[in-house]
Design a protein around this motif. Structure first.
Motif, mmCIF file in Angstrom:
data_model
loop_
_atom_site.group_PDB
_atom_site.id
_atom_site.type_symbol
_atom_site.label_atom_id
_atom_site.label_comp_id
_atom_site.label_asym_id
_atom_site.label_seq_id
_atom_site.Cartn_x
_atom_site.Cartn_y
_atom_site.Cartn_z
ATOM 1 N N CYS A 33 0.842 -1.202 0.000
ATOM 2 C CA CYS A 33 0.000 0.000 0.000
ATOM 3 C C CYS A 33 0.875 1.249 0.000
ATOM 4 N N THR A 34 0.584 2.179 -0.893
ATOM 5 C CA THR A 34 1.386 3.399 -1.020
ATOM 6 C C THR A 34 0.836 4.557 -0.194
ATOM 7 N N HIS A 35 -0.310 4.356 0.475
ATOM 8 C CA HIS A 35 -0.894 5.445 1.277
ATOM 9 C C HIS A 35 -0.038 5.678 2.521
ATOM 10 N N ARG A 36 0.424 6.903 2.672
ATOM 11 C CA ARG A 36 1.253 7.249 3.825
ATOM 12 C C ARG A 36 0.645 8.383 4.645
ATOM 13 N N GLY A 37 -0.581 8.726 4.346
ATOM 14 C CA GLY A 37 -1.199 9.847 5.033
ATOM 15 C C GLY A 37 -1.869 9.447 6.328
ATOM 16 N N GLU A 38 -2.687 10.363 6.817
ATOM 17 C CA GLU A 38 -3.432 10.129 8.044
ATOM 18 C C GLU A 38 -4.422 8.981 7.838
ATOM 19 N N TRP A 39 -4.774 8.319 8.905
ATOM 20 C CA TRP A 39 -5.752 7.230 8.887
ATOM 21 C C TRP A 39 -5.261 6.011 8.097
ATOM 22 N N ARG A 40 -3.960 5.782 8.096
ATOM 23 C CA ARG A 40 -3.419 4.661 7.335
ATOM 24 C C ARG A 40 -3.993 3.328 7.812
ATOM 25 N N GLU A 41 -4.154 3.178 9.121
ATOM 26 C CA GLU A 41 -4.663 1.904 9.648
ATOM 27 C C GLU A 41 -6.044 1.595 9.080
ATOM 28 N N ALA A 42 -6.927 2.598 9.061
ATOM 29 C CA ALA A 42 -8.278 2.390 8.537
ATOM 30 C C ALA A 42 -8.242 2.110 7.041
ATOM 31 N N VAL A 43 -7.365 2.801 6.320
ATOM 32 C CA VAL A 43 -7.246 2.610 4.878
ATOM 33 C C VAL A 43 -6.745 1.203 4.562
ATOM 34 N N VAL A 44 -5.692 0.752 5.234
ATOM 35 C CA VAL A 44 -5.132 -0.578 4.971
ATOM 36 C C VAL A 44 -6.151 -1.659 5.293
ATOM 37 N N ARG A 45 -6.852 -1.522 6.405
ATOM 38 C CA ARG A 45 -7.851 -2.528 6.748
ATOM 39 C C ARG A 45 -8.941 -2.594 5.684
ATOM 40 N N SER A 46 -9.359 -1.440 5.182
ATOM 41 C CA SER A 46 -10.387 -1.431 4.140
ATOM 42 C C SER A 46 -9.876 -2.035 2.847
ATOM 43 N N LEU A 47 -8.633 -1.775 2.493
ATOM 44 C CA LEU A 47 -8.051 -2.373 1.296
ATOM 45 C C LEU A 47 -7.946 -3.887 1.431
ATOM 46 N N ILE A 48 -7.633 -4.375 2.628
ATOM 47 C CA ILE A 48 -7.604 -5.820 2.865
ATOM 48 C C ILE A 48 -8.992 -6.412 2.645
ATOM 49 N N VAL A 49 -10.031 -5.700 3.101
ATOM 50 C CA VAL A 49 -11.398 -6.167 2.873
ATOM 51 C C VAL A 49 -11.670 -6.260 1.371
ATOM 52 N N LEU A 50 -11.270 -5.234 0.621
ATOM 53 C CA LEU A 50 -11.496 -5.249 -0.829
ATOM 54 C C LEU A 50 -10.758 -6.418 -1.483
ATOM 55 N N LYS A 51 -9.541 -6.671 -1.056
ATOM 56 C CA LYS A 51 -8.804 -7.817 -1.599
ATOM 57 C C LYS A 51 -9.498 -9.127 -1.242
ATOM 58 N N ALA A 52 -9.994 -9.217 -0.023
ATOM 59 C CA ALA A 52 -10.683 -10.436 0.410
ATOM 60 C C ALA A 52 -11.954 -10.678 -0.393
ATOM 61 N N LEU A 53 -12.567 -9.605 -0.919
ATOM 62 C CA LEU A 53 -13.797 -9.734 -1.699
ATOM 63 C C LEU A 53 -13.520 -9.879 -3.193
ATOM 64 N N THR A 54 -12.262 -10.037 -3.553
ATOM 65 C CA THR A 54 -11.887 -10.294 -4.945
ATOM 66 C C THR A 54 -11.814 -11.797 -5.178
ATOM 67 N N TYR A 55 -12.501 -12.260 -6.203
ATOM 68 C CA TYR A 55 -12.464 -13.681 -6.551
ATOM 69 C C TYR A 55 -11.187 -13.931 -7.348
ATOM 70 N N ARG A 56 -10.205 -14.446 -6.661
ATOM 71 C CA ARG A 56 -8.847 -14.525 -7.189
ATOM 72 C C ARG A 56 -8.727 -15.268 -8.528
ATOM 73 N N PRO A 57 -9.452 -16.373 -8.756
ATOM 74 C CA PRO A 57 -9.272 -17.090 -10.026
ATOM 75 C C PRO A 57 -9.590 -16.267 -11.262
ATOM 76 N N THR A 58 -10.505 -15.287 -11.148
ATOM 77 C CA THR A 58 -10.934 -14.538 -12.341
ATOM 78 C C THR A 58 -10.661 -13.040 -12.255
ATOM 79 N N GLY A 59 -10.498 -12.488 -11.055
ATOM 80 C CA GLY A 59 -10.339 -11.049 -10.906
ATOM 81 C C GLY A 59 -11.634 -10.314 -10.639
ATOM 82 N N GLY A 60 -12.778 -11.021 -10.623
ATOM 83 C CA GLY A 60 -14.051 -10.375 -10.318
ATOM 84 C C GLY A 60 -14.101 -9.903 -8.874
#
Length: 606
Positions: A210-237
């Motif tokens: 993650c390249t975000h270095r600003g304020e609220w990084r913890e909240a941003v990283v956790r949300s990005l992890i959620v988005l990755k977790a909701l990605t269907y890895r075999p197809t990219g959907g």
């Protein structure tokens, strides 16, 4: 009966996911994909519809929980009068099929523990055939099988398996539940400890990009992890949420299946990921889109299955009582066949952004975009169901027309800035025509605001997107008037509701009643920032962060009176908005936009 939506945590393997309660019970798990039938469905029914609970015996205990650093490994600490035990839950990434791994670890003293496993395939309706195999248990029903490995004594009663055991300091007791097709051999045994370290490294490595270095990084990283977790890895959907039918109002019927890939939600997710350094996901999604709408792009749907399936027929499950009695429980989504004009703008916008950010070009992509533009040139004048997927009659929704303008604008920019070949003069004329019509027919001078649909006086929070996509600047009096009207007419105890309804409530075709809409509240914060009201914007953002549960997860809606989450959970749309607003509030050069817009077209605004 289920607790609150916010009492759950998410674990996943980028193919499917499970929800774990703070009481140690997995009450929702679909296998092998996000949209497969659940084998634990207590979330939408009762314990007999399937669950897997591990917790201390008795009732004299309390729990706290957290994710292990920047991972999707969930740790729940149970404190009892005799000691402390830790439950570690995760799903390994990769392998032939999904696995739920649970490790009970003694922290201090000795803690008597209880385990209860009730497998119910097909959304809690099928009791499986269970048999002992090689020191474990195998559950089979139709096409599905689960293999359960354990090192404690199990007993069976009433189609449920249970165990009581004790864990002392330093002890680790693993339990693994592995899905496999019932006609194939079960997967080989695994080392839970080694798998824990491997999955922790995998998630930490991904989050570290993650390249975000600003304020609220913890909240941003956790949300990005959620988005990755909701990605269907075999197809990219990218799916909208891992659940179905969590209600938008307790006891109401606005209960929808969100385990699919909405083009709108995916493009928002794509933007958040790309702006934080994740271009690989952008390329995978772009290629998924090309496959999903291949053949006849003019027949593009607003949503697809995780692999690009187009048939998402909607039906109900009468044997499930719904979350806290909120019926019906729906599978599939009828909105897949709706005409929603705004998705053309969102697709064109995301493709433009991907190209601007250096995502390697696919030679088929621009041809597809030109095909979409040919369709849009003829059909933008038609009414549609709009962003909120109304089940009433089609209308000329103002937001839909704004996003049609975005499609034309990004087509023009693709020629001007990317050097692609296309009928740019035609697209410039189309862009100007749409802009003039929206300003003339979508603006209500009496109310001093853009309104929900042409000729209406009703407000729509989606129109907060007008300055975010560059249709008009935030300083425009019409935009200021719209924001002021929304602040006055759509705020409910500091949070934004989606739209106004009249007494007939004949627009969305459903009974009234839902919570405040969290993405729209983030959009309001963006608008406040764009208007120079930084202090108010930051205060609103902090209020929104306060809605997250103890794990940093958010649903789609929120009831500010009862202080409880509503809607499917966790919701990609909400976490995307959290990420984008954080970037807007912390940008060194002033507010960044949700989209790569560069303002309205040249010349005077209509």
């Amino acid at each position: 009966m289920a607790a609150r939506i916010e009492d759950y945590g998410l674990i996943g393997d980028t193919r499917t996911a499970a929800l774990v309660g703070r009481d140690g019970s997995i009450d929702w798990f679909c296998a092998p994909r996000f949209d497969s039938a659940a084998c634990f469905a207590a979330l939408l029914g009762d314990l007999d519809n399937g669950h897997w609970c591990i917790c201390p015996q008795g009732s004299s205990w309390h729990s706290t929980r957290r994710y292990r650093d920047d991972t999707l490994v969930l740790e729940t600490d149970f404190v009892t009068p005799t000691g402390k035990a830790r439950l570690i839950d995760f799903m390994p990434v990769g392998g032939e099929g999904p696995r739920l791994v649970r490790i009970v670890e003694g922290v201090r003293g000795r803690v008597p523990m209880a385990l209860e496993l009730a497998v119910r395939f097909d959304y809690g309706s099928r009791v499986p055939w269970a048999r002992r195999v090689d020191g474990g248990l195998e559950f089979v029903a139709g096409p599905d099988a689960l293999h359960f490995s354990f090192d404690v004594e199990m007993t069976a009663r009433s189609f449920t398996h249970a165990a009581e055991f004790e864990v002392g300091r330093g002890q680790r007791m693993p339990f693994v539940l592995s899905w496999h097709p019932s006609h194939k051999r079960r997967p080989p045994r695994m080392d839970p400890k080694a798998s824990l370290e491997e999955v922790s490294r995998w998630w930490s490595g991904w989050a570290g990009e993650c390249t975000h270095r600003g304020e609220w990084r913890e909240a941003v990283v956790r949300s990005l992890i959620v988005l990755k977790a909701l990605t269907y890895r075999p197809t990219g959907g990218m799916i909208a949420a891992p659940t179905t039918s969590l209600p938008e109002a307790i006891g109401g019927m606005r209960n929808w299946d969100y385990r699919y890939c909405w083009l709108r939600d995916a493009t928002f997710s794509l933007y958040a990921l790309m702006m934080n350094g994740y271009t690989t996901e952008a390329r995978s999604w772009r290629d998924w889109l090309l496959r999903a709408i291949a053949g006849q792009p003019e027949l593009m749907q607003i949503m697809y299955g995780a692999a690009g399936e187009s048939r998402l027929s909607e039906f109900e499950l009468p044997w499930l009582d719904g979350f806290r009695g909120s019926k019906p429980v729906r599978i599939g989504n009828l909105a897949a066949k709706q005409f929603q004009l705004d998705v053309y703008g969102e697709v064109m916008d995301s493709m433009y952004l991907a190209a601007r950010m250096g995502v390697p070009r696919n030679p088929r992509a621009w041809g597809l975009q030109k095909h979409l533009m040919r369709f849009l040139e003829e059909h933008w004048v038609e009414p549609d169901e709009g962003i909120w997927e109304v089940r009433g009659p089609r209308r000329h929704f103002t937001h839909s027309k704004v996003m049609a303008w975005v499609a034309a604008d990004r087509a023009v920019r693709s020629v001007e800035k990317l050097g692609l070949a296309g009928p740019v003069d035609k697209w410039r004329r189309l862009r100007e025509e749409i802009h003039c019509e929206v300003c003339e027919r979508g603006y209500n001078a009496e109310r001093g605001a853009f309104t929900w649909f042409y000729g209406s006086s009703l407000l729509d929070a989606a129109l907060l997107m007008i300055p975010l996509v560059g249709f008009l600047p935030a300083s425009d009096p019409r935009v200021r008037g719209t924001v002021a009207a929304i602040e006055k007419g759509l705020l409910n105890e500091g949070f934004v509701v989606r739209y106004e309804t009249d007494q007939k409530n004949d627009v969305d075709g459903l009974p009234a009643g839902e919570g405040t809409f969290l993405p729209c509240t983030f959009w309001l914060a963006d608008n406040l920032m764009l208007q120079g009201r930084a202090r108010e914007a930051r205060a609103l953002y902090k209020r929104l962060l306060g809605v997250r549960n103890d794990l940093g997860l958010m649903s789609e809606e929120y009831d500010p009176k009862r202080r409880m989450m509503l809607g499917n959970f966790p919701q990609a749309f909400t976490h995307v908005s959290l990420v984008n607003t954080a970037m807007n509030l912390t940008s060194a050069e002033g507010p960044a936009r949700h989209r790569p817009s560069e303002g309205p077209p040249d010349g005077p605004s209509a």
